[in-house]
Design an enzyme around this catalytic site. Structure first.
Site, mmCIF file in Angstrom:
data_model
loop_
_atom_site.group_PDB
_atom_site.id
_atom_site.type_symbol
_atom_site.label_atom_id
_atom_site.label_comp_id
_atom_site.label_asym_id
_atom_site.label_seq_id
_atom_site.Cartn_x
_atom_site.Cartn_y
_atom_site.Cartn_z
ATOM 1 N N GLY A 1 -4.386 17.599 -55.701
ATOM 2 C CA GLY A 1 -3.571 18.517 -56.520
ATOM 3 C C GLY A 1 -2.880 17.765 -57.645
ATOM 4 N N GLY B 1 -1.296 19.316 -61.021
ATOM 5 C CA GLY B 1 -0.202 20.270 -60.963
ATOM 6 C C GLY B 1 1.086 19.742 -61.562
ATOM 7 N N GLN B 2 2.151 20.555 -61.438
ATOM 8 C CA GLN B 2 3.444 20.217 -62.036
ATOM 9 C C GLN B 2 3.968 18.886 -61.499
ATOM 10 O OE1 GLN B 2 6.784 22.535 -60.765
ATOM 11 N NE2 GLN B 2 8.042 21.976 -62.520
ATOM 12 N N LEU B 3 3.978 18.735 -60.192
ATOM 13 C CA LEU B 3 4.446 17.486 -59.585
ATOM 14 C C LEU B 3 3.376 16.400 -59.686
ATOM 15 C CD1 LEU B 3 6.378 15.798 -57.790
ATOM 16 C CD2 LEU B 3 5.290 16.875 -55.808
ATOM 17 N N ASP C 1 -8.443 16.880 -58.090
ATOM 18 C CA ASP C 1 -8.009 18.288 -58.177
ATOM 19 C C ASP C 1 -9.267 19.126 -58.324
ATOM 20 O OD1 ASP C 1 -6.668 20.817 -59.203
ATOM 21 O OD2 ASP C 1 -4.939 19.490 -59.242
ATOM 22 N N ILE C 2 -9.120 20.458 -58.192
ATOM 23 C CA ILE C 2 -10.241 21.344 -58.559
ATOM 24 C C ILE C 2 -10.149 21.704 -60.038
ATOM 25 C CG2 ILE C 2 -10.722 22.323 -56.268
ATOM 26 C CD1 ILE C 2 -9.012 24.767 -57.104
ATOM 27 N N TYR D 1 4.255 31.374 -47.629
ATOM 28 C CA TYR D 1 4.434 29.978 -48.073
ATOM 29 C C TYR D 1 5.343 29.237 -47.099
ATOM 30 C CZ TYR D 1 5.849 26.214 -51.350
ATOM 31 O OH TYR D 1 6.111 25.010 -51.965
ATOM 32 N N LYS E 1 4.581 26.057 -44.664
ATOM 33 C CA LYS E 1 5.325 24.791 -44.735
ATOM 34 C C LYS E 1 5.899 24.428 -43.373
ATOM 35 C CE LYS E 1 4.742 23.625 -49.059
ATOM 36 N NZ LYS E 1 3.820 22.526 -49.389
HETATM 37 P P1 NAD Z 1 1.072 23.266 -58.753
HETATM 38 O O1 NAD Z 1 0.708 24.673 -58.429
HETATM 39 O O2 NAD Z 1 1.611 22.955 -60.082
HETATM 40 O O3 NAD Z 1 -0.188 22.322 -58.493
HETATM 41 C C1 NAD Z 1 -1.057 22.480 -57.393
HETATM 42 C C2 NAD Z 1 -2.375 21.859 -57.757
HETATM 43 O O4 NAD Z 1 -3.262 22.045 -56.644
HETATM 44 C C3 NAD Z 1 -3.048 22.517 -58.986
HETATM 45 O O5 NAD Z 1 -3.349 21.537 -59.941
HETATM 46 C C4 NAD Z 1 -4.299 23.162 -58.416
HETATM 47 O O6 NAD Z 1 -5.404 23.125 -59.302
HETATM 48 C C5 NAD Z 1 -4.555 22.295 -57.184
HETATM 49 N N1 NAD Z 1 -5.395 22.981 -56.188
HETATM 50 C C6 NAD Z 1 -5.421 24.292 -55.873
HETATM 51 N N2 NAD Z 1 -6.346 24.513 -54.927
HETATM 52 C C7 NAD Z 1 -6.922 23.324 -54.648
HETATM 53 C C8 NAD Z 1 -7.946 22.902 -53.763
HETATM 54 N N3 NAD Z 1 -8.596 23.774 -52.958
HETATM 55 N N4 NAD Z 1 -8.258 21.582 -53.720
HETATM 56 C C9 NAD Z 1 -7.626 20.697 -54.530
HETATM 57 N N5 NAD Z 1 -6.672 21.027 -55.406
HETATM 58 C C10 NAD Z 1 -6.317 22.339 -55.455
HETATM 59 O O7 NAD Z 1 2.071 22.772 -57.585
HETATM 60 P P2 NAD Z 1 3.206 21.634 -57.692
HETATM 61 O O8 NAD Z 1 4.430 22.276 -58.214
HETATM 62 O O9 NAD Z 1 2.683 20.430 -58.348
HETATM 63 O O10 NAD Z 1 3.449 21.374 -56.123
HETATM 64 C C11 NAD Z 1 2.842 20.293 -55.449
HETATM 65 C C12 NAD Z 1 3.312 20.321 -54.000
HETATM 66 O O11 NAD Z 1 4.749 20.263 -53.970
HETATM 67 C C13 NAD Z 1 2.926 21.592 -53.214
HETATM 68 O O12 NAD Z 1 2.640 21.243 -51.885
HETATM 69 C C14 NAD Z 1 4.172 22.418 -53.266
HETATM 70 O O13 NAD Z 1 4.249 23.310 -52.168
HETATM 71 C C15 NAD Z 1 5.247 21.351 -53.203
HETATM 72 N N6 NAD Z 1 6.518 21.823 -53.762
HETATM 73 C C16 NAD Z 1 6.657 22.077 -55.108
HETATM 74 C C17 NAD Z 1 7.865 22.558 -55.595
HETATM 75 C C18 NAD Z 1 8.058 22.881 -57.060
HETATM 76 O O14 NAD Z 1 9.144 23.359 -57.440
HETATM 77 N N7 NAD Z 1 7.083 22.620 -57.922
HETATM 78 C C19 NAD Z 1 8.944 22.763 -54.721
HETATM 79 C C20 NAD Z 1 8.760 22.512 -53.366
HETATM 80 C C21 NAD Z 1 7.550 22.021 -52.895
#
Ligand code: NAD
Length: 318
Positions: free
Chosen positions: A8, A11-13, A34-35, A141, A145
Site C-alpha cells: 500500500g 497511499g497517503q501514509l 501497491d496495486i 473498518y 482493525k
Molecule cells: P490509503 O487509502 O491512502 O492507501 C492505501 C493503499 O493501499 C492505496 O495506495 C491502495 O492502492 C492500496 N491497496 C488497495 N488495495 C490493495 C491490494 N489489494 N493490494 C495492495 N495494495 C492495495 O491509506 P493510508 O491513509 O495510507 O493508510 C495506510 C494504513 O494506515 C491503513 O492500514 C489504514 O487503515 C491506516 N490508518 C490510516 C489513517 C489515516 O488517517 N490515513 C488513520 C488510521 C490508520
C-alpha cells in the site's frame, strides 16, 4: 543489508513512509509495492505491483528481494469500507493474514501493521481513552482493525512473529492526498484555504477527534520499529496521540494565517462514524515503553502545512 517491503506504498501514509525509509536506508533497500501506480512523493527506488490478497505474489516478492522487514499498509479506510463492506473485510483481514503467514514462513525479522482509533466502541471513555478500553467497534473498518490486533498478538504469541502496531488517529499531511477516511476533511481544508475558497465540512463543527501530523506519524512508526523487542509490552496495538481538535478549532487555527478563511458545515454519513470514535487518547504506555512524544501542536501543524503549499505565498504576496 536489511531489505524493507512496503505494501500500500502509494497511499497517503505509504508515500511519505516510503520516502522517509529511503532517506534512512537508501533507495534500493526499500521495495515499494501497491496495486496502484507509483507517485513522485515516494522518492526513487524499486517498485513492484503487489496485490496483498494474493499470497503467492507476496511470497514471490519476499523471496526475490530477500525481504527482512515488512510495513503492511494496504487497506480500505473507514468511510470507503462502510460503502464496500465485503471488500473491506477481504482486503483488511485477508491481506493481513496473508502477510502474517508469509512473515512466519519466511522468518521475517519485523512486521508493522497499523490499527486505528475506530477499534474502540462508541460508548467507551471518550476523553483520554485508555490503552485497554473495551472494544466493540461500530464500523466494518473498526471490526477489521480490532480483529487484526488480535491476529497480530496471536501470531506473536503462537509463532514468535515480531509484529508491532499503532492505533493511528487521523493522519494529516500536505504531500499526499487522503484515501477515503473520516478525517480527510482536515487535509482538504488546507488546500481549499490556500485557494481562498470557502470550505464545506462533512462533520459538525464541534466533532473533536484525535489527529496527528504526518511527520509525527512517520516518526512514531519508525521509532516503534527500531525499539528493542524486550521494550514492546503491547502486542495488539499501541494507543498513540498527538492533538485533538474539532472542525471549528482547525478553522480558527487557519484563520490566524488566512483571516478571510470561511467554513460552513454540511454533515453527511461520516458524521455518524466520527461520533462513534473517542475525542482523545491516553498513550502513556507508548510514552513509557519507547519514549513516544509528538512534536507538532495544531498551530505548528497549520503553519508548517500552509507554508509548504505554494498557493499560500500567492495570498501573502497580495
Ligand atoms: P490509503 O487509502 O491512502 O492507501 C492505501 C493503499 O493501499 C492505496 O495506495 C491502495 O492502492 C492500496 N491497496 C488497495 N488495495 C490493495 C491490494 N489489494 N493490494 C495492495 N495494495 C492495495 O491509506 P493510508 O491513509 O495510507 O493508510 C495506510 C494504513 O494506515 C491503513 O492500514 C489504514 O487503515 C491506516 N490508518 C490510516 C489513517 C489515516 O488517517 N490515513 C488513520 C488510521 C490508520
Amino acid at each position: 543489508m536489511n531489505k524493507i517491503l512496503i505494501t500500500g506504498a502509494c497511499g497517503q501514509l505509504g508515500s511519505e513512509l516510503t520516502a522517509n525509509l529511503r532517506e534512512i536506508h537508501g533507495n534500493d533497500a526499500v521495495i515499494a509495492t501497491d496495486i496502484s501506480e507509483p507517485n513522485p512523493q515516494m522518492g526513487n527506488g524499486p517498485f513492484e505491483h503487489l496485490d496483498v490478497m494474493k499470497s503467492d505474489q507476496i511470497d514471490e516478492i519476499i523471496g526475490k528481494h530477500q525481504i527482512s522487514v515488512i510495513y503492511h499498509l494496504a487497506a480500505l479506510l473507514s468511510a470507503s469500507a462502510e460503502q464496500k463492506i465485503d471488500l473491506a473485510w477481504d482486503l483488511n483481514m485477508g491481506g493481513l493474514l496473508n502477510i502474517l503467514k508469509a512473515a512466519r514462513d519466511a522468518q521475517i525479522e519485523r512486521v508493522f501493521w497499523p490499527s486505528s482509533i475506530p477499534s474502540f466502541r462508541p460508548d467507551t471513555t471518550k476523553d483520554g481513552t485508555p490503552q485497554n478500553s473495551p472494544c466493540n467497534p461500530a464500523t466494518v473498518y473498526g471490526i477489521s482493525k480490532l480483529a487484526g490486533e488480535q491476529w497480530c498478538a496471536y501470531f506473536h504469541r503462537k509463532f514468535g512473529v515480531d509484529v508491532r502496531s499503532l492505533r493511528y488517529p487521523g493522519l494529516i499531511g500536505y504531500k499526499s492526498l487522503p484515501g477515503g477516511g473520516t478525517t480527510d476533511y482536515a487535509v482538504d481544508i488546507y488546500h481549499k484555504a490556500v485557494q481562498e475558497e470557502p470550505f464545506s465540512c462533512f462533520l459538525e463543527k464541534n466533532t473533536k477527534l484525535p489527529m496527528m501530523y504526518m511527520d509525527d506519524a512517520v516518526k512514531a512508526t519508525i521509532d516503534l520499529m527500531n525499539a528493542p523487542s524486550e521494550d514492546i509490552s503491547i502486542r495488539t496495538s499501541y494507543n498513540i496521540s498527538a492533538i485533538s481538535f474539532s472542525p471549528e478549532e482547525i478553522a480558527e487555527s487557519i484563520k490566524k494565517e488566512i483571516p478571510g478563511f470561511n467554513i460552513s458545515y454540511a454533515p453527511d454519513h461520516r458524521q455518524d462514524i466520527a461520533a462513534s470514535w473517542p475525542n482523545s487518547i491516553n498513550d502513556s504506555q507508548a510514552r513509557h515503553d519507547w519514549n513516544w512524544k509528538p512534536a507538532f501542536s495544531l498551530d505548528e501543524m497549520t503553519k508548517e502545512i500552509l507554508e509548504n503549499l505554494p498557493a499560500f505565498w500567492d495570498i501573502k504576496a497580495v
